[in-house]
Scaffold this motif. Structure first.
Motif, mmCIF file in Angstrom:
data_model
loop_
_atom_site.group_PDB
_atom_site.id
_atom_site.type_symbol
_atom_site.label_atom_id
_atom_site.label_comp_id
_atom_site.label_asym_id
_atom_site.label_seq_id
_atom_site.Cartn_x
_atom_site.Cartn_y
_atom_site.Cartn_z
ATOM 1 N N ASP A 234 -0.099 2.712 -5.618
ATOM 2 C CA ASP A 234 -1.050 1.680 -6.034
ATOM 3 C C ASP A 234 -0.382 0.335 -6.301
ATOM 4 O OD1 ASP A 234 0.305 2.137 -8.374
ATOM 5 O OD2 ASP A 234 -1.443 2.760 -9.546
ATOM 6 N N GLY A 235 0.929 0.245 -6.078
ATOM 7 C CA GLY A 235 1.635 -1.021 -6.236
ATOM 8 C C GLY A 235 2.263 -1.230 -7.601
ATOM 9 N N VAL A 488 -0.518 8.119 3.464
ATOM 10 C CA VAL A 488 -0.103 9.038 2.403
ATOM 11 C C VAL A 488 -1.178 9.263 1.360
ATOM 12 C CG1 VAL A 488 2.308 8.432 2.740
ATOM 13 C CG2 VAL A 488 0.969 7.185 1.037
ATOM 14 N N GLY A 489 -2.193 8.396 1.313
ATOM 15 C CA GLY A 489 -3.250 8.557 0.331
ATOM 16 C C GLY A 489 -2.711 8.581 -1.083
ATOM 17 N N THR A 490 -3.129 9.583 -1.851
ATOM 18 C CA THR A 490 -2.669 9.715 -3.237
ATOM 19 C C THR A 490 -1.642 10.837 -3.392
ATOM 20 O OG1 THR A 490 -4.528 11.197 -3.738
ATOM 21 C CG2 THR A 490 -4.850 8.833 -4.146
ATOM 22 N N ASP A 491 -1.150 11.356 -2.279
ATOM 23 C CA ASP A 491 -0.191 12.452 -2.309
ATOM 24 C C ASP A 491 1.184 11.916 -2.694
ATOM 25 O OD1 ASP A 491 1.587 14.498 -1.824
ATOM 26 O OD2 ASP A 491 0.628 15.148 0.035
ATOM 27 N N PRO A 492 1.707 12.252 -3.886
ATOM 28 C CA PRO A 492 3.008 11.701 -4.297
ATOM 29 C C PRO A 492 4.160 12.200 -3.437
ATOM 30 C CG PRO A 492 2.281 13.370 -5.852
ATOM 31 C CD PRO A 492 1.137 13.144 -4.924
#
Length: 669
Positions: A234-235, A488-492
């Motif tokens: 998210d920066g 990558v979406g929200t996949d860490p």
């Protein structure tokens, strides 16, 4: 009597404390002992203000599917003796650490925190080689921890405010016998000297995640590599993200990140192939150091043909109109389209993956100084060096760029060429080595970057495996996976892998450029004393690596041409443009009868030396660009892989190579 102790450097020879916050500073100091786990027990913090409840944050787990696909993993956290980094955070009103085995501070005040740092925490970057040295572990403060300790959310912007903050930290540290770096920034050190009151000698790197990217140029420079490691999808700059990636980075490479990718490359080389070995005189008890066998020596060892663009030897040679070595990546080569190519509607651009890493593993490099040899005998390419050769009468493939020149055009006279180029011209095109009248040859030739390459290749492949790209994929499978690997979406796990893959690529490119570092920010005299005289300034090594990568590319292009009749009509760095019937590289691939790729020719994949689909361009647009005397590779970033226009040319569209600046070079090779 002198006893070699390759596994233990003298602790009393090490500096008592680092004096600068730069991530590289501790690595550049004399080696300190890498103590075994038993010598640094985790001591309870001294009594302090009441401690809040302690929470632990386990590292993000990978899915079972990714675990099955991934390369062998590093030892689990539970089995580790040392951890390279830990994040200190706040959760549910109490301290939270993302390594459960590390105890939390005993209280919430600044003095409690320094007391905790000085208890002998099991934080350390373990050494990658028995004769090497480890590095300080890192504690990262999150925004919540910063607030809990009463520290500012942003780094003070004035000298007065910064001095006030330094005084506050120094006073709190002094209460438990600790000290801090002379200057405060996003990264600094907290340490206790040997013999000081309060506890054992210790040194810990402290990184404040919310401060990354803040401060003056120097403060930002010394933590520039930590910034992308801390940047979440998210920066935001997040301490937990930083330590998670930091641990993965050190597990992959065996060394901690330095200030820049270029300096990290040299730290990695010294970690996996140490230059110095420490020995102890058992009679006197004194320690001394010496260069290990095969180590690169210090001192200005340049020879005129390969001294680098900034060196006085090069300037003197050019002032006399004499030639210097020009082994570089291909730049801006193009030819006219053939009749068959002119009627095809598309241009397909393919790009080599990790081209330098595809050659450095076994490449024999000039470790020793170059020495002038008259009428040298050719030994089949076993000796690294520079050869005065004339390729002007040697016939080569007309549809391909000339293998020996960076501009791809035939040479107009004799020149200085590295061993990989000469060997290829002899074995492939019949050049007569007996015509070579003089050479600058190394007394010691060795595969200097073997271990370095192994670490980087391993990290590179592991990161891309997490992104769904791995060896052995069918061309169609690879193209589909590559098209979405940045989503990558929200996949860490995928986000971490994407960041690390980019860093690993820039580390090997920046490191290869570092061999001929021009350090433009330094004046000439300082550059000669600090850069040209360093062991890491060896332009002839860079020439050999780039020559080997260019020759490997030419060999693949030539084999593809012989098998399919297809050749690129334009090349820039490692981007090759082919005329094609469809906006896909599949028609360009040579395959065996069973449909598998032909070794040594154009093939798709993420492995170093394989290719990826970069862009598909309407042939008409490429022809118009060439009529304007523009190189068609400038169109690569204007069109997607399906040929759809995607906007104006982006900065850096001309690709990138292992340059010679003082910072890291960008590009995709």
């Amino acid at each position: 009597m002198v006893t070699r102790q390759p596994t233990q450097a003298p602790a009393d020879q090490a500096p008592t404390a680092p004096v600068a916050p730069a991530p590289v500073a501790a690595e550049q100091a004399a080696p300190a002992a890498a103590a075994p786990a038993s010598s640094a027990p985790v001591r309870p913090a001294p009594a302090a203000s009441p401690a809040p409840s302690v929470k632990t944050r386990p590292a993000t787990a990978r899915t079972a599917a990714r675990q099955a696909a991934a390369l062998p993993a590093a030892p689990s956290a539970a089995a580790a003796r040392w951890w390279p980094a830990v994040a200190l955070d706040i959760a549910d009103g109490g301290w939270a650490l993302d390594v459960p085995q590390i105890p939390a501070p005993a209280g919430t005040k600044l003095g409690d925190w320094f007391a905790w740092l000085g208890t002998g925490l099991p934080l350390r970057v373990e050494r990658a080689h028995p004769a090497g040295r480890g590095g300080d572990g890192m504690v990262c403060l999150t925004a919540a921890a910063l607030g809990q300790l009463g520290l500012p959310a942003t780094l003070p912007g004035t000298e007065k405010a910064l001095a006030t903050l330094h005084t506050k930290l120094a006073k709190a540290a002094a209460t438990v016998g600790m000290e801090i770096s002379d200057q405060i920034g996003p990264s600094f050190h907290a340490f206790r000297r040997a013999g000081s009151a309060g506890g054992p000698k210790t040194s810990v790197r402290v990184t404040v995640a919310p401060w990354l990217g803040q401060g003056d140029g120097r403060q930002q420079a010394v933590s520039s590599l930590a910034t992308p490691l801390a940047t979440a999808p998210d920066g935001t700059r997040d301490g937990l993200t930083l330590t998670r990636r930091y641990r993965a980075f050190t597990a992959d490479l065996g060394a901690a990140p330095g200030a820049t990718t270029a300096s990290t490359a040299m730290l990695l080389l010294d970690a996996v192939r140490p230059r110095v070995e420490w020995v102890k005189d058992e009679t006197t008890g004194e320690w001394s150091s010496h260069l290990r066998e095969g180590a690169l020596p210090s001192g200005d060892l340049c020879v005129p043909p390969a001294a680098g663009a900034r060196h006085p030897l090069t300037r003197e040679l050019l002032s006399r109109g004499e030639a210097v070595c020009e082994e570089e990546d291909y730049k801006w080569w193009a030819r006219e389209l053939t009749g068959q190519e002119a009627v095809r509607p598309w241009v397909v651009a393919v790009d080599v993956c990790a081209s330098y890493l595809s050659v450095t593993d076994s490449l024999r490099l000039p470790v020793g100084p170059l020495e002038r040899v008259e009428n040298p005998a050719w030994d089949g390419g076993k000796t690294a060096g520079l050869w005065w050769a004339d390729f002007t009468t040697t016939a080569v493939d007309e549809l391909l760029p000339h293998p020996a020149t960076f501009h791809g055009r035939p040479p107009t006279g004799p020149g200085w060429y590295a061993t990989p180029t000469v060997a290829y011209m002899i074995t492939t095109y019949g050049f007569d080595p007996s015509t070579i009248s003089v050479a600058d040859l190394s007394a010691h030739t060795a595969p200097l970057l073997k271990e370095w390459t192994g670490r980087l290749r391993g990290g590179y492949k592991r990161a891309y495996t997490e992104l769904g790209l791995m060896d052995g994929q069918a061309p169609e499978e690879f193209l589909a996976a590559y098209a979405v690997h940045k989503d990558v979406g929200t996949d860490p796990v995928r986000a971490d892998a994407l960041v690390l893959a980019g860093l690993y690529k820039n580390i090997y490119k920046g490191g290869i450029g570092k061999w001929a570092d021009s350090a433009r920010h330094l004046d000439d005299q300082v550059w000669l004393e600090k850069v040209a005289a360093a062991w890491s300034y060896r332009p002839e090594l860079r020439f050999h690596i780039i020559a080997a990568a260019r020759i490997a590319a030419h060999r693949r292009l030539r084999k593809t041409l012989l098998l399919t009749g297809r050749a690129p009509f334009a090349v820039n760095v490692d981007s090759y443009l082919y005329a094609a019937d469809a906006p896909s590289p599949l028609e360009l691939l040579p395959v065996k009868d069973d449909g598998t790729p032909v070794p040594g020719a154009l093939r798709l994949g993420i492995a170093p030396g394989s290719h990826k689909h970069e862009s598909s361009i309407p042939l008409e647009a490429a022809v118009e660009a060439m009529e304007r005397r523009e190189h068609p590779s400038k169109l690569v970033h204007r069109y997607a892989t399906d040929g759809t226009p995607i906007g104006q040319e982006q900065p850096g569209a001309d690709g990138g190579a292992a340059g010679t600046g003082n910072d890291d070079e960008e590009g995709d090779n």
